[in-house]
Design a protein around this motif. Sequence first.
Motif, PDB file in Angstrom:
ATOM      1  N   SER A   1     -15.947   5.400   5.641  1.00 32.66           N
ATOM      2  CA  SER A   1     -15.449   4.829   4.381  1.00 32.66           C
ATOM      3  C   SER A   1     -14.657   5.851   3.579  1.00 32.66           C
ATOM      4  N   ALA A   2     -15.020   7.133   3.657  1.00 31.85           N
ATOM      5  CA  ALA A   2     -14.275   8.172   2.935  1.00 31.85           C
ATOM      6  C   ALA A   2     -12.847   8.277   3.469  1.00 31.85           C
ATOM      7  N   ALA A   3     -12.694   8.200   4.799  1.00 30.20           N
ATOM      8  CA  ALA A   3     -11.360   8.269   5.394  1.00 30.20           C
ATOM      9  C   ALA A   3     -10.518   7.076   4.967  1.00 30.20           C
ATOM     10  N   LEU A   4     -11.122   5.880   4.942  1.00 27.76           N
ATOM     11  CA  LEU A   4     -10.386   4.701   4.506  1.00 27.76           C
ATOM     12  C   LEU A   4      -9.992   4.815   3.041  1.00 27.76           C
ATOM     13  N   MET A   5     -10.887   5.324   2.217  1.00 25.85           N
ATOM     14  CA  MET A   5     -10.567   5.482   0.791  1.00 25.85           C
ATOM     15  C   MET A   5      -9.398   6.448   0.602  1.00 25.85           C
ATOM     16  N   THR A   6      -9.327   7.483   1.418  1.00 23.25           N
ATOM     17  CA  THR A   6      -8.198   8.421   1.352  1.00 23.25           C
ATOM     18  C   THR A   6      -6.890   7.671   1.573  1.00 23.25           C
ATOM     19  N   ALA A   7      -6.878   6.805   2.588  1.00 20.51           N
ATOM     20  CA  ALA A   7      -5.669   6.039   2.891  1.00 20.51           C
ATOM     21  C   ALA A   7      -5.379   5.014   1.801  1.00 20.51           C
ATOM     22  N   PHE A   8      -6.412   4.339   1.302  1.00 20.63           N
ATOM     23  CA  PHE A   8      -6.210   3.326   0.260  1.00 20.63           C
ATOM     24  C   PHE A   8      -5.596   3.938  -0.986  1.00 20.63           C
ATOM     25  N   MET A   9      -6.156   5.053  -1.424  1.00 21.53           N
ATOM     26  CA  MET A   9      -5.656   5.669  -2.651  1.00 21.53           C
ATOM     27  C   MET A   9      -4.233   6.179  -2.457  1.00 21.53           C
ATOM     28  N   ALA A  10      -3.934   6.733  -1.284  1.00 22.71           N
ATOM     29  CA  ALA A  10      -2.562   7.178  -1.018  1.00 22.71           C
ATOM     30  C   ALA A  10      -1.599   5.995  -1.101  1.00 22.71           C
ATOM     31  N   PHE A  11      -2.009   4.858  -0.578  1.00 21.32           N
ATOM     32  CA  PHE A  11      -1.184   3.646  -0.629  1.00 21.32           C
ATOM     33  C   PHE A  11      -0.942   3.206  -2.070  1.00 21.32           C
ATOM     34  N   VAL A  12      -1.988   3.164  -2.864  1.00 20.46           N
ATOM     35  CA  VAL A  12      -1.844   2.712  -4.257  1.00 20.46           C
ATOM     36  C   VAL A  12      -0.935   3.656  -5.035  1.00 20.46           C
ATOM     37  N   TRP A  13      -1.127   4.958  -4.884  1.00 21.98           N
ATOM     38  CA  TRP A  13      -0.293   5.914  -5.629  1.00 21.98           C
ATOM     39  C   TRP A  13       1.151   5.876  -5.159  1.00 21.98           C
ATOM     40  N   SER A  14       1.391   5.432  -3.925  1.00 23.11           N
ATOM     41  CA  SER A  14       2.744   5.487  -3.362  1.00 23.11           C
ATOM     42  C   SER A  14       3.730   4.527  -4.019  1.00 23.11           C
ATOM     43  N   ASP A  15       3.242   3.566  -4.818  1.00 25.86           N
ATOM     44  CA  ASP A  15       4.172   2.592  -5.410  1.00 25.86           C
ATOM     45  C   ASP A  15       5.004   3.183  -6.544  1.00 25.86           C
ATOM     46  N   GLY A  16       4.623   4.365  -7.028  1.00 24.74           N
ATOM     47  CA  GLY A  16       5.382   5.021  -8.083  1.00 24.74           C
ATOM     48  C   GLY A  16       5.163   4.439  -9.471  1.00 24.74           C
ATOM     49  N   ARG A  17       4.396   3.351  -9.568  1.00 23.22           N
ATOM     50  CA  ARG A  17       4.150   2.713 -10.865  1.00 23.22           C
ATOM     51  C   ARG A  17       2.711   2.911 -11.349  1.00 23.22           C
ATOM     52  N   THR A  18       1.799   3.044 -10.392  1.00 26.60           N
ATOM     53  CA  THR A  18       0.386   3.136 -10.750  1.00 26.60           C
ATOM     54  C   THR A  18       0.072   4.474 -11.389  1.00 26.60           C
ATOM     55  N   ARG A  19      -0.532   4.409 -12.561  1.00 27.04           N
ATOM     56  CA  ARG A  19      -0.969   5.620 -13.252  1.00 27.04           C
ATOM     57  C   ARG A  19      -2.487   5.746 -13.226  1.00 27.04           C
ATOM     58  N   ARG A  20      -3.150   4.579 -13.055  1.00 30.18           N
ATOM     59  CA  ARG A  20      -4.612   4.579 -13.051  1.00 30.18           C
ATOM     60  C   ARG A  20      -5.082   3.421 -12.171  1.00 30.18           C
ATOM     61  N   VAL A  21      -6.098   3.698 -11.345  1.00 29.12           N
ATOM     62  CA  VAL A  21      -6.694   2.663 -10.511  1.00 29.12           C
ATOM     63  C   VAL A  21      -7.967   2.184 -11.195  1.00 29.12           C
ATOM     64  N   VAL A  22      -8.127   0.865 -11.231  1.00 27.00           N
ATOM     65  CA  VAL A  22      -9.274   0.247 -11.893  1.00 27.00           C
ATOM     66  C   VAL A  22     -10.072  -0.520 -10.851  1.00 27.00           C
TER      67      VAL A  22
END
Length: 197
Positions: free
Chosen positions: A123-144
């Motif tokens: 799950s830690a490895a998947l979370m690494t990929a998920f967060m990288a994906f979310v930050w990659s949009d250039g618009r996200t400043r905070r994940v909720v």
Amino acid sequence: MTTSARRPVYTHPVDGFGTVTIAPVDPAADAALIHGWVSQERARFWGMREANLELVQEIYEDLDRRTTHHAFIVSRDGEPVGLFQTYDCAEDRVSECYEVQPGDTGVHLLIRPAQGAAEHGFSAALMTAFMAFVWSDGRTRRVVAEPDARNEKAIARLERTGFVMDAEVELPEIDLPEVYLPAKRARLAFLTAPVAR
């Protein structure tokens, strides 16, 4: 079309784990897979245990029509391992529970049942990929995130990922012709974008 044949929108190699790909859910092609995951007892906090296959497909067809909510099948080296959803917090019921800031992106995550012995760091490895994906949009400043307040495993996973746990809230009931969501006690959690160096 199978999930593995669909073009991913994001690919993220994780050292020692494999290549994680994120591809949009195809409601017709993926409904049986998703139903198999969400109907299990371990997925009770997802809120779809009683949903039949047809309803699961309808739910994801509704999500597919929206421009503010998105669902993805996550694969590891071509094998589906999870369901990941993102949404614009300002356009979601969570907006009634806290003061939404520009750049807030909400997430939901369901990892498929383990096949055989649990794999340490999965799950830690998947979370690494998920967060990288979310930050990659250039618009996200905070994940909720807003896991069910009783879901201790999800809360612990978010904390290990770096989320700051916040208040317990009640997400209001949504009762529309195209979607029904019961009220839910949830725990808010926030993760601020990493500082670019």
